[in-house]
Design an enzyme around this catalytic site. Structure first.
Site, PDB file in Angstrom:
ATOM      1  N   LYS A  17     -14.252 -10.085   8.490  1.00  0.00           N
ATOM      2  CA  LYS A  17     -13.364 -11.215   8.131  1.00  0.00           C
ATOM      3  C   LYS A  17     -13.773 -12.285   7.641  1.00  0.00           C
ATOM      4  O   LYS A  17     -13.304 -13.117   6.896  1.00  0.00           O
ATOM      5  CB  LYS A  17     -12.139 -11.135   8.976  1.00  0.00           C
ATOM      6  CG  LYS A  17     -11.481  -9.982   9.460  1.00  0.00           C
ATOM      7  CD  LYS A  17     -10.679  -9.553   8.366  1.00  0.00           C
ATOM      8  CE  LYS A  17      -9.816  -8.258   8.865  1.00  0.00           C
ATOM      9  NZ  LYS A  17      -9.174  -7.683   7.705  1.00  0.00           N
TER      10      LYS A  17
ATOM     11  N   GLU B  74       2.227   1.881  -3.289  1.00  0.00           N
ATOM     12  CA  GLU B  74       1.015   2.310  -4.310  1.00  0.00           C
ATOM     13  C   GLU B  74       0.791   3.602  -4.215  1.00  0.00           C
ATOM     14  O   GLU B  74       0.734   4.190  -5.120  1.00  0.00           O
ATOM     15  CB  GLU B  74      -0.289   1.452  -3.859  1.00  0.00           C
ATOM     16  CG  GLU B  74      -1.424   1.472  -4.930  1.00  0.00           C
ATOM     17  CD  GLU B  74      -2.446   0.439  -4.370  1.00  0.00           C
ATOM     18  OE1 GLU B  74      -2.904   0.485  -3.207  1.00  0.00           O
ATOM     19  OE2 GLU B  74      -3.441   0.386  -5.247  1.00  0.00           O
TER      20      GLU B  74
ATOM     21  N   SER C  82      -7.420   1.548  -2.486  1.00  0.00           N
ATOM     22  CA  SER C  82      -6.071   0.872  -2.507  1.00  0.00           C
ATOM     23  C   SER C  82      -6.388  -0.441  -2.961  1.00  0.00           C
ATOM     24  O   SER C  82      -7.297  -1.345  -2.692  1.00  0.00           O
ATOM     25  CB  SER C  82      -5.492   0.573  -1.266  1.00  0.00           C
ATOM     26  OG  SER C  82      -4.175  -0.359  -1.318  1.00  0.00           O
TER      27      SER C  82
ATOM     28  N   CYS D 279      -9.891  -1.548  14.796  1.00  0.00           N
ATOM     29  CA  CYS D 279     -10.214  -3.135  14.987  1.00  0.00           C
ATOM     30  C   CYS D 279     -10.137  -3.393  16.762  1.00  0.00           C
ATOM     31  O   CYS D 279     -10.723  -4.242  17.201  1.00  0.00           O
ATOM     32  CB  CYS D 279      -9.149  -3.976  14.429  1.00  0.00           C
ATOM     33  SG  CYS D 279      -8.979  -3.739  12.604  1.00  0.00           S
TER      34      CYS D 279
ATOM     35  N   GLU E 146     -15.112 -11.709   4.361  1.00  0.00           N
ATOM     36  CA  GLU E 146     -14.133 -11.603   3.556  1.00  0.00           C
ATOM     37  C   GLU E 146     -13.431 -12.720   3.085  1.00  0.00           C
ATOM     38  O   GLU E 146     -13.086 -13.025   2.021  1.00  0.00           O
ATOM     39  CB  GLU E 146     -12.929 -10.553   4.150  1.00  0.00           C
ATOM     40  CG  GLU E 146     -11.745 -10.393   3.027  1.00  0.00           C
ATOM     41  CD  GLU E 146     -10.494  -9.616   4.109  1.00  0.00           C
ATOM     42  OE1 GLU E 146     -10.296  -8.368   3.439  1.00  0.00           O
ATOM     43  OE2 GLU E 146     -10.424  -9.949   5.102  1.00  0.00           O
TER      44      GLU E 146
ATOM     45  N   CYS F  76      -8.095  -2.129   3.886  1.00  0.00           N
ATOM     46  CA  CYS F  76      -7.626  -3.182   4.705  1.00  0.00           C
ATOM     47  C   CYS F  76      -9.051  -3.796   5.765  1.00  0.00           C
ATOM     48  O   CYS F  76      -8.938  -4.754   6.389  1.00  0.00           O
ATOM     49  CB  CYS F  76      -6.711  -3.153   5.785  1.00  0.00           C
ATOM     50  SG  CYS F  76      -6.797  -1.544   6.785  1.00  0.00           S
TER      51      CYS F  76
ATOM     52  N   GLU G  48       0.980  -1.101  -0.162  1.00  0.00           N
ATOM     53  CA  GLU G  48       0.035   0.150   0.092  1.00  0.00           C
ATOM     54  C   GLU G  48       1.046   1.252  -0.010  1.00  0.00           C
ATOM     55  O   GLU G  48       0.436   2.358  -0.485  1.00  0.00           O
ATOM     56  CB  GLU G  48      -0.964  -0.033   1.219  1.00  0.00           C
ATOM     57  CG  GLU G  48      -1.618   1.171   1.224  1.00  0.00           C
ATOM     58  CD  GLU G  48      -3.347   0.912   1.930  1.00  0.00           C
ATOM     59  OE1 GLU G  48      -3.388  -0.173   2.283  1.00  0.00           O
ATOM     60  OE2 GLU G  48      -3.941   1.978   1.944  1.00  0.00           O
TER      61      GLU G  48
ATOM     62  N   GLU H 245     -12.952 -14.777  -4.831  1.00  0.00           N
ATOM     63  CA  GLU H 245     -12.043 -14.321  -5.503  1.00  0.00           C
ATOM     64  C   GLU H 245     -10.429 -14.612  -4.461  1.00  0.00           C
ATOM     65  O   GLU H 245      -9.538 -14.317  -4.859  1.00  0.00           O
ATOM     66  CB  GLU H 245     -12.027 -13.041  -6.106  1.00  0.00           C
ATOM     67  CG  GLU H 245     -11.826 -12.046  -4.988  1.00  0.00           C
ATOM     68  CD  GLU H 245     -13.485 -11.550  -4.680  1.00  0.00           C
ATOM     69  OE1 GLU H 245     -14.202 -12.447  -4.771  1.00  0.00           O
ATOM     70  OE2 GLU H 245     -13.596 -10.435  -4.120  1.00  0.00           O
TER      71      GLU H 245
HETATM   72 FE1  SF4 Z   1     -13.072  -3.070  10.074  1.00  0.00          FE
HETATM   73 FE2  SF4 Z   1     -13.897  -3.255  12.405  1.00  0.00          FE
HETATM   74 FE3  SF4 Z   1     -13.216  -5.393  11.202  1.00  0.00          FE
HETATM   75 FE4  SF4 Z   1     -11.367  -3.615  11.851  1.00  0.00          FE
HETATM   76  S1  SF4 Z   1     -12.680  -4.881  13.080  1.00  0.00           S
HETATM   77  S2  SF4 Z   1     -11.326  -4.702   9.797  1.00  0.00           S
HETATM   78  S3  SF4 Z   1     -12.385  -1.813  11.760  1.00  0.00           S
HETATM   79  S4  SF4 Z   1     -14.967  -4.187  10.571  1.00  0.00           S
END
Ligand code: SF4
Length: 430
Positions: free
Chosen positions: A246, A155, A206, A415, A249, A186, A152, A254
């Protein structure tokens, strides 16, 4: 109803109990427990929850970002997340599997608190020793966060070279397609927010994957070959995170870069069913549950350990857990490359760990190629999408040159306040 939890047994179309491409239902309201207190609706950053006082609430799954802010705010324990705990326990019992824990920076404090450590106490070594005792090998997310920052950071540097310094060249072709402002990528809840509600911003995001999603392919390619010497098909990567988004994600279709690479290089047969880079995601609450099921208290384990190859990292990777941390880490790299020297004080406190919903700052960077002429990088940190995002998006609509670099973390504080962290009954918002 999700199919039974059985990695691999359901066929390649499944990622754990998620069907590939079906990324819904990570967060659910248990209608039997919901009393209609309306707390969850007020904390949802995209207003995906409907209901009113005394009415059972529901989540619009097509809009939900899976961030879990509603879950940690609910005072009645009525919101649940998809769980991979049983599946991970099964993998830990399988002698053929190398089960890799990939723990995020924000977890190493909260898991200690789950077992009675003082609030804010860092228990990294005891935590990793506990992972090892539970049967995991550890690959620290801080290490892949370092990789994210290199990607990043460069970039961002290339964008400055193309858009500010007017340089041209084949290595800047990508930068030409991605104008300022540059947004971080991220946080998977923020990425989904962009894709769903602000698709016009996609070229500004990004292109760097999140640290966990950079870590998955490294684990199943480079580390499989050079560190663990294990067939990648027998490596099971478990992200241990403060984040419920996550889960969403990791199941994105992909996110199978390792499979592509291994097939293309002939390391595995071409007819090998596709597998994900990260096989399971468990939250801070759930790793504590796994430790309890196995009778492990991290606080009773040694406070020291010899770090393995996959546990080596810098302080830049570590600060990803706090709002402003990604920005600070990227700016350190950008400063070093553009100025030709390290920042005198690498702590850019003006952007990190602030409680304001929106933080704006100007960072002067002397450009070596221009004989030290100072370029002022205008940055902005959105500290929680609900609190500050709309204002910042309005500002850039009014003036698209207002910022060069914008960090957006969905959760207030970053986070460390993610939807996968332990639920603090003493801090309920009702
Ligand atoms: Fe985003 Fe919250 Fe996950 Fe951190 S904990 S990556 S701020 S959703």
């Amino acid at each position: 109803t999700p199919p039974p939890n059985a990695h691999g047994e359901n066929g390649p179309e499944y990622v754990g109990n998620l069907r590939r491409g079906e990324l819904r239902g990570v967060i659910k309201i248990n209608k039997d427990n919901c009393v209609g207190c309306d707390t969850c609706r007020k904390v949802c950053p995209v207003h995906a929850i409907s209901g009113g006082l005394g009415v059972v609430h529901s989540i619009r799954e097509d809009a939900c970002l899976s961030c879990g802010q509603c879950l940690i705010a609910c005072p009645f324990n009525a919101i649940e997340q998809m769980s991979f705990v049983d599946e991970v326990m099964k993998m830990l019992d399988d002698p053929n599997k190398l089960v890799v824990a990939h723990p995020s920076p924000a977890v190493r404090v909260s898991v200690g608190e789950e077992f009675g450590a003082k609030a804010g106490e860092l228990v990294t070594e005891q935590f990793v020793n506990a992972l090892e005792k539970a049967g995991f090998v550890t690959y620290d997310v801080n290490q892949s966060a370092d990789q994210t920052i290199m990607e990043e950071g460069f970039e961002f540097i290339n964008k400055i070279r193309y858009w500010v310094l007017g340089e041209r060249g084949p290595e800047l072709e990508e930068a030409a397609k991605h104008p300022f402002p540059h947004f971080t990528s991220c946080c998977p809840a923020w990425v989904k927010n962009v894709e769903t509600f602000h698709p016009g911003l996609i070229p500004h995001l990004s292109t760097a994957k999140s640290p966990i999603q950079m870590g998955g392919p490294v684990a199943k390619t480079w580390a499989a070959e050079y560190v663990w010497k294990k067939d990648p098909r027998d490596i099971y990567v478990v992200a241990v995170t403060p984040c419920t988004a996550k889960i969403f994600e990791a199941a994105r279709p992909e996110m199978n870069a390792a499979w592509h690479h291994l097939v293309e290089t002939g390391a595995i047969p071409a007819d090998t069913p596709s597998f994900q880079d990260v096989d399971a995601v468990i939250t801070a609450r759930e790793i504590a549950e796994i430790f309890r099921r196995k009778g492990i208290n991290p606080l009773e384990l040694p406070k020291t350990r010899e770090r393995s190859t996959m546990e080596v990292y810098t302080g830049a990777g570590t600060i990803f857990g706090a709002s402003g941390g990604v920005m600070e880490a990227a700016l350190r790299t950008a400063y070093f490359v553009l100025a030709g020297e390290e920042l005198k004080n690498p702590d850019i406190k003006i952007v990190r760990g602030r409680t304001d919903a929106i933080v704006e700052a100007t960072i002067p960077v002397p450009i070596k190629k221009l004989g030290g002429k100072v370029f002022e990088v205008r940055v902005c940190v959105v500290n929680g999408a609900l609190q500050g995002l709309e204002t910042v998006l309005r500002r850039i609509k009014e003036d698209k040159n207002r910022y060069h670099f914008i960090e957006v973390m969905n959760c207030p504080g970053g986070c460390v306040n993610g939807g996968g962290q332990p639920v603090r009954t003493d801090s309920a918002t009702w």
